[in-house]
Scaffold this motif. Structure first.
Motif, PDB file in Angstrom:
ATOM      1  N   ARG A  98       6.262   0.797 -16.971  1.00  0.00           N
ATOM      2  CA  ARG A  98       4.851   0.512 -16.686  1.00  0.00           C
ATOM      3  C   ARG A  98       4.093   1.810 -16.391  1.00  0.00           C
ATOM      4  O   ARG A  98       2.868   1.813 -16.430  1.00  0.00           O
ATOM      5  CB  ARG A  98       4.735  -0.388 -15.457  1.00  0.00           C
ATOM      6  N   TRP A  99       4.822   2.860 -16.062  1.00  0.00           N
ATOM      7  CA  TRP A  99       4.187   4.144 -15.738  1.00  0.00           C
ATOM      8  C   TRP A  99       4.208   5.093 -16.938  1.00  0.00           C
ATOM      9  O   TRP A  99       3.764   6.209 -16.838  1.00  0.00           O
ATOM     10  CB  TRP A  99       4.888   4.797 -14.533  1.00  0.00           C
ATOM     11  N   PRO A 139      -6.440   6.816 -16.544  1.00  0.00           N
ATOM     12  CA  PRO A 139      -6.398   7.229 -15.134  1.00  0.00           C
ATOM     13  C   PRO A 139      -4.939   7.285 -14.656  1.00  0.00           C
ATOM     14  O   PRO A 139      -4.105   6.498 -15.101  1.00  0.00           O
ATOM     15  CB  PRO A 139      -7.152   6.110 -14.402  1.00  0.00           C
ATOM     16  N   VAL A 140      -4.655   8.208 -13.767  1.00  0.00           N
ATOM     17  CA  VAL A 140      -3.298   8.335 -13.225  1.00  0.00           C
ATOM     18  C   VAL A 140      -3.069   7.207 -12.217  1.00  0.00           C
ATOM     19  O   VAL A 140      -3.926   6.959 -11.366  1.00  0.00           O
ATOM     20  CB  VAL A 140      -3.128   9.719 -12.542  1.00  0.00           C
ATOM     21  N   PRO A 141      -1.945   6.479 -12.313  1.00  0.00           N
ATOM     22  CA  PRO A 141      -1.691   5.398 -11.348  1.00  0.00           C
ATOM     23  C   PRO A 141      -1.676   5.950  -9.921  1.00  0.00           C
ATOM     24  O   PRO A 141      -1.214   7.068  -9.688  1.00  0.00           O
ATOM     25  CB  PRO A 141      -0.296   4.893 -11.743  1.00  0.00           C
ATOM     26  N   GLU A 142      -2.208   5.167  -8.992  1.00  0.00           N
ATOM     27  CA  GLU A 142      -2.319   5.653  -7.609  1.00  0.00           C
ATOM     28  C   GLU A 142      -0.964   5.852  -6.953  1.00  0.00           C
ATOM     29  O   GLU A 142      -0.783   6.743  -6.137  1.00  0.00           O
ATOM     30  CB  GLU A 142      -3.158   4.682  -6.782  1.00  0.00           C
ATOM     31  N   GLN A 143      -0.029   4.985  -7.277  1.00  0.00           N
ATOM     32  CA  GLN A 143       1.300   5.077  -6.657  1.00  0.00           C
ATOM     33  C   GLN A 143       2.372   5.156  -7.734  1.00  0.00           C
ATOM     34  O   GLN A 143       2.249   4.534  -8.784  1.00  0.00           O
ATOM     35  CB  GLN A 143       1.572   3.829  -5.815  1.00  0.00           C
ATOM     36  N   SER A 144       3.426   5.890  -7.443  1.00  0.00           N
ATOM     37  CA  SER A 144       4.603   5.862  -8.318  1.00  0.00           C
ATOM     38  C   SER A 144       5.391   4.591  -8.007  1.00  0.00           C
ATOM     39  O   SER A 144       5.109   3.884  -7.026  1.00  0.00           O
ATOM     40  CB  SER A 144       5.473   7.089  -8.063  1.00  0.00           C
ATOM     41  N   PHE A 145       6.413   4.316  -8.803  1.00  0.00           N
ATOM     42  CA  PHE A 145       7.253   3.152  -8.539  1.00  0.00           C
ATOM     43  C   PHE A 145       7.810   3.202  -7.120  1.00  0.00           C
ATOM     44  O   PHE A 145       7.740   2.231  -6.364  1.00  0.00           O
ATOM     45  CB  PHE A 145       8.399   3.093  -9.562  1.00  0.00           C
ATOM     46  N   TYR A 146       8.368   4.337  -6.725  1.00  0.00           N
ATOM     47  CA  TYR A 146       9.015   4.440  -5.417  1.00  0.00           C
ATOM     48  C   TYR A 146       8.003   4.419  -4.274  1.00  0.00           C
ATOM     49  O   TYR A 146       8.242   3.809  -3.236  1.00  0.00           O
ATOM     50  CB  TYR A 146       9.904   5.682  -5.352  1.00  0.00           C
ATOM     51  N   GLU A 147       6.871   5.086  -4.458  1.00  0.00           N
ATOM     52  CA  GLU A 147       5.816   5.044  -3.438  1.00  0.00           C
ATOM     53  C   GLU A 147       5.373   3.599  -3.181  1.00  0.00           C
ATOM     54  O   GLU A 147       5.202   3.176  -2.046  1.00  0.00           O
ATOM     55  CB  GLU A 147       4.603   5.872  -3.879  1.00  0.00           C
ATOM     56  N   ASN A 148       5.215   2.855  -4.296  1.00  0.00           N
ATOM     57  CA  ASN A 148       4.793   1.475  -4.143  1.00  0.00           C
ATOM     58  C   ASN A 148       5.869   0.636  -3.467  1.00  0.00           C
ATOM     59  O   ASN A 148       5.577  -0.240  -2.645  1.00  0.00           O
ATOM     60  CB  ASN A 148       4.417   0.874  -5.503  1.00  0.00           C
ATOM     61  N   PHE A 149       7.120   0.926  -3.798  1.00  0.00           N
ATOM     62  CA  PHE A 149       8.224   0.164  -3.205  1.00  0.00           C
ATOM     63  C   PHE A 149       8.221   0.344  -1.683  1.00  0.00           C
ATOM     64  O   PHE A 149       8.321  -0.637  -0.925  1.00  0.00           O
ATOM     65  CB  PHE A 149       9.551   0.627  -3.814  1.00  0.00           C
ATOM     66  N   LEU A 181       3.876  -3.821  -6.840  1.00  0.00           N
ATOM     67  CA  LEU A 181       3.293  -3.727  -8.190  1.00  0.00           C
ATOM     68  C   LEU A 181       4.107  -4.516  -9.219  1.00  0.00           C
ATOM     69  O   LEU A 181       3.544  -5.240 -10.027  1.00  0.00           O
ATOM     70  CB  LEU A 181       3.167  -2.259  -8.620  1.00  0.00           C
ATOM     71  N   VAL A 182       5.418  -4.327  -9.221  1.00  0.00           N
ATOM     72  CA  VAL A 182       6.251  -5.082 -10.176  1.00  0.00           C
ATOM     73  C   VAL A 182       6.625  -6.396  -9.486  1.00  0.00           C
ATOM     74  O   VAL A 182       7.557  -6.459  -8.694  1.00  0.00           O
ATOM     75  CB  VAL A 182       7.507  -4.287 -10.577  1.00  0.00           C
ATOM     76  N   LYS A 183       5.853  -7.423  -9.792  1.00  0.00           N
ATOM     77  CA  LYS A 183       6.016  -8.700  -9.100  1.00  0.00           C
ATOM     78  C   LYS A 183       7.165  -9.499  -9.709  1.00  0.00           C
ATOM     79  O   LYS A 183       7.370  -9.481 -10.920  1.00  0.00           O
ATOM     80  CB  LYS A 183       4.707  -9.489  -9.195  1.00  0.00           C
ATOM     81  N   ASN A 184       7.870 -10.224  -8.843  1.00  0.00           N
ATOM     82  CA  ASN A 184       9.018 -10.996  -9.328  1.00  0.00           C
ATOM     83  C   ASN A 184       8.588 -12.125 -10.258  1.00  0.00           C
ATOM     84  O   ASN A 184       9.304 -12.470 -11.192  1.00  0.00           O
ATOM     85  CB  ASN A 184       9.825 -11.507  -8.137  1.00  0.00           C
TER      86      ASN A 184
END
Lengths: 355, 355
Positions: A128-129, A303-313, A324-327
Motif C-alpha cells: 500500500r506504500w 503526496p507522501v503518506p503521513e505514517q509508515s506501516f510501522y509508525e501506524n502500527f 490503516l490496514v484494517k482486518n
C-alpha cells in the motif's frame, strides 16, 4: 508515563526470507526493537543467534516471555491462524505476513480472538506504500484523466515461483496468494464500489500443483473494470499499470515509475486524426490521437503518506491513529481471492457478487 | 487463348471509404481493371463518374453488364449476403469486404450459391498480409521461443468508432465486426487446434448501441490461450503483439514492427536472477531474467508471401492456385464472433465449444 517514548519489543516467528527482511525494515524504526526469534529450522535459529537475537527453544517459551510486546508472523501461510490466535491470547500485539490466512474463515477466527483480547492485529500489506500504486491512486483520485473506467495492474517475471513451500498447495503456495494478494489489496483501495463479477484464468505452465500466475477480470458495481495479472513466465514485461479514463489514458511502466499521461487538451477543440498506414490498410480508428488536441503530461508525484506501516502500527497500539490496514479489508481481499479460485475452478464468470 | 494475359473487369458496389480505397489497391495489379461503380449515394456516383468510371443507374444494370467479370462489394455489412448472391447468380466472381456477413447463416447462404454457380467468392481479409502478423506467425511456426502457450493481440486507438453506419447495430456496426474480424482471422491461422472456450467483455464506454471495443480470452484445445483486444478509447497503446513460449517471450510494439525476443540462452545454464528493489519490498520473482542466461534477439523478418490477395484471387479464378482466404475459414471466424457475442450477453464463459 510517556507512551510515545516506549520502546516495543518484537519477537519474530519464522526467520526465513521475509522474517529476516523485517529486521532490516525495523532497524530505522525508533520505537520497535527486535529481540528474539523462533523458527522450527535449526540453521535459521543459529543464524538468528549469531545476529544477537534470543533464540527461543519453543513457541511457548516465546509467548511466555512477558518482555515481548509484539509477535511478527512470517511463516508459511497455513500456520498463520494458529500462531496469531496463540499470540493474541498470550497478550501480544501481532503483525502477520500476507496473505494473512489461506481462507476467509481462518481470518474470521483470528478477528474473533482479536476482539476478545483487544490486542492490535494487522497484516503486513506493505505494498500500500509502494510509490507506483500511490501514483496511480493519486491520478485516479484527482481525476487527471477524467473518470477512470478501466485499469490494468500487472507484475510479470521470468523466474518461476520462488522456491520451497510457495510451490506447494497445503502451506498456501501459488502466485494468487503471493503477489495476487498485493495487487488485489491495492485494487480495492482504488474504488469504494462493491464487486459485481469475477472471471479468472489460472496459469499452470510450470507444472506445479499451485498456480504460477493468473489473469483476472473484475467488474465493480459502478462500472469500473480491472484486469489483474501476475506472471512468472514472462521474459518481457507489459506495463505495471495501464489506466483508461473518460478524458485520457495513463501508463506507468515499471518500478522506476516511468510513464506518462495522454489526455484531451481542454483548451483545444477535438481535431480529427489523420489516417495512418497500418499493415495492408489505412486506419483512422487506430491512428494516434491528434497531437494538436491532446496533452502528454508527466505522472504527478503523489503526496507522501503521513505514517509508515510501522509508525501506524505503533499509533494503533497507542490509540492515537486508526489502524490503516484494517482486518475487514484483508477479509474482503480473501473473499475476492476465494471468488477468483472459484471462477477458475468452475471455468465460469461469477456474477452479481455484491462483494 | 492465353489465360494469363486476360484482363479482368471489375465493378465496385459501394463507393465509400473502402470502395474507393480498393481502386488504389488495384491500380498496380496488371490483370484487373476497375471500370464501373454503383452506389445508392448520388454524390459518390458523381465522384466515381469524375474519376472516369461508368456510373451504373442500378445494381441490375451493373449485373446485366456482360463485360463485368468481378463484383467487389464494399457496402455496409447487412446487404453483403443479398449482393453476393445476386452477383454470383449473374455469373460474376465476387470479392466481399469484411466482415463477409453479420451472421454465419448468411455466409452459408452465399456458400450454397457459390457451389451452385461455381464462381469464385472470397472475403477481403487483407490483414493476413500484414507484416506484423506474418512476423509473429513466423516466430511461432519456427519455435523461436519454444512452444507458444499464450499470445495477446491488440489494436488500440483514441478516436472512437468510425463515423456513420459503423456506430449502428442493424448494418453490422461495432468494433468486434470491424477490427475484431481481422484479429480473430489472424488468430485462427496461428494454430490448427480447435477452440475450447471463450470469455468476453464488450465495451460500451462511448454510449453507442454497438460495442466500441472488446476484450476476449480464447482457449484452444491444445492449451494455447489468446487475449484479443480492440479499443477505441485508448490514448496510450499497449503492444500490438505479446507472445509467451516455453523458452522466452516476444513483443512487437506497433505498425513500425519494432520489438524483440528475450529467451533462454541454450548455451548457458540458468543463472538465478538477483533480487531487485520493487516499491517497498525486494523481489526475486519479479526481477528481470538474468542477462547472463538469456538472449535478446531482434524479431526475424518473415518470408514474403508468394501471392498478394489479388494475385491469388485471379489464380483461383484461373484454377492455378487454391484460394487463400477460404470461405470455410471465414465461416469459422463468424462462428467465433457469434460465440464471443453470446459469452458477453450471457456474462458467461462458453466452455467445451469444439469450434
Amino acid at each position: 508515563m510517556q507512551m510515545a517514548n516506549k520502546i516495543y519489543t518484537m519477537a519474530i516467528v519464522g526467520y526465513g526470507g521475509m522474517g529476516s527482511y523485517h529486521t532490516k525494515l525495523i532497524e530505522p524504526v525508533d520505537n520497535i526493537q527486535v529481540t528474539g526469534v523462533f523458527d522450527i529450522n535449526k540453521d535459521r535459529m543459529k543464524a538468528a543467534a549469531e545476529k544477537g537475537y534470543k533464540a527461543y527453544e519453543s513457541l511457548d517459551e516465546l509467548l511466555a516471555d512477558s518482555t515481548v510486546d509484539i509477535v511478527l508472523i512470517a511463516t508459511p501461510n497455513d500456520v498463520h491462524r494458529d500462531l496469531a490466535i496463540s499470540s493474541l491470547r498470550a497478550g501480544k500485539h501481532v503483525i502477520c505476513e500476507k496473505p494473512v490466512t489461506i481462507t476467509s474463515g481462518e481470518l474470521q477466527d483470528i478477528m474473533a480472538v482479536q476482539q476478545e483480547t483487544n490486542r492490535v492485529f494487522t497484516v503486513h500489506q506493505n505494498r500500500r506504500w509502494d510509490e507506483d500504486f500511490l501514483t496511480i491512486k493519486h491520478l485516479i483520485d484527482t481525476k487527471q484523466i477524467g473518470e477512470t473506467f478501466h485499469l490494468e495492474s500487472r507484475v510479470q517475471g521470468a523466474n518461476g515461483i520462488p522456491g520451497d513451500w510457495r510451490q506447494v498447495k497445503a502451506p498456501g503456495g501459488g502466485m494468487l496468494l503471493d503477489w495476487g494478494v498485493h495487487l488485489l489489496d491495492q485494487l480495492l483501495l482504488i474504488t469504494d464500489s462493491k464487486i459485481d463479477s469475477v472471471w479468472t484464468e489460472l496459469s499452470f505452465i510450470l507444472g506445479t500443483e499451485v498456480d504460477d500466475g493468473f489473469t483476472s477480470f473484475i467488474k465493480f458495481k459502478d462500472g469500473l473494470t480491472a484486469l489483474i495479472e501476475v506472471g512468472t513466465t514472462n521474459y518481457v514485461k507489459l506495463p505495471r499499470w495501464y489506466v483508461k479514463g473518460t478524458e485520457g489514458s495513463a501508463i506507468l511502466r515499471d518500478w522506476d515509475l516511468s510513464g506518462e499521461i495522454v489526455r484531451n487538451n481542454p483548451d483545444v477543440a477535438k481535431v480529427e486524426p489523420k489516417p495512418i498506414k497500418a499493415g495492408q490498410g489505412l486506419t483512422k480508428t487506430m491512428a494516434p490521437p491528434s497531437e494538436e488536441s491532446t496533452l502528454k503530461l508527466p505522472l504527478e508525484k503523489p503526496p507522501v503518506p503521513e505514517q509508515s506501516f510501522y509508525e501506524n502500527f505503533i499509533a494503533a497500539i497507542e490509540g492515537t491513529s486508526p489502524q490503516l490496514v484494517k482486518n475487514e479489508e484483508a477479509l474482503r481481499v480473501l473473499r475476492l481471492i476465494e471468488a477468483i479460485f472459484e471462477s477458475a475452478e468452475k471455468r465460469a464468470v461469477l456474477n452479481d457478487l455484491n462483494l
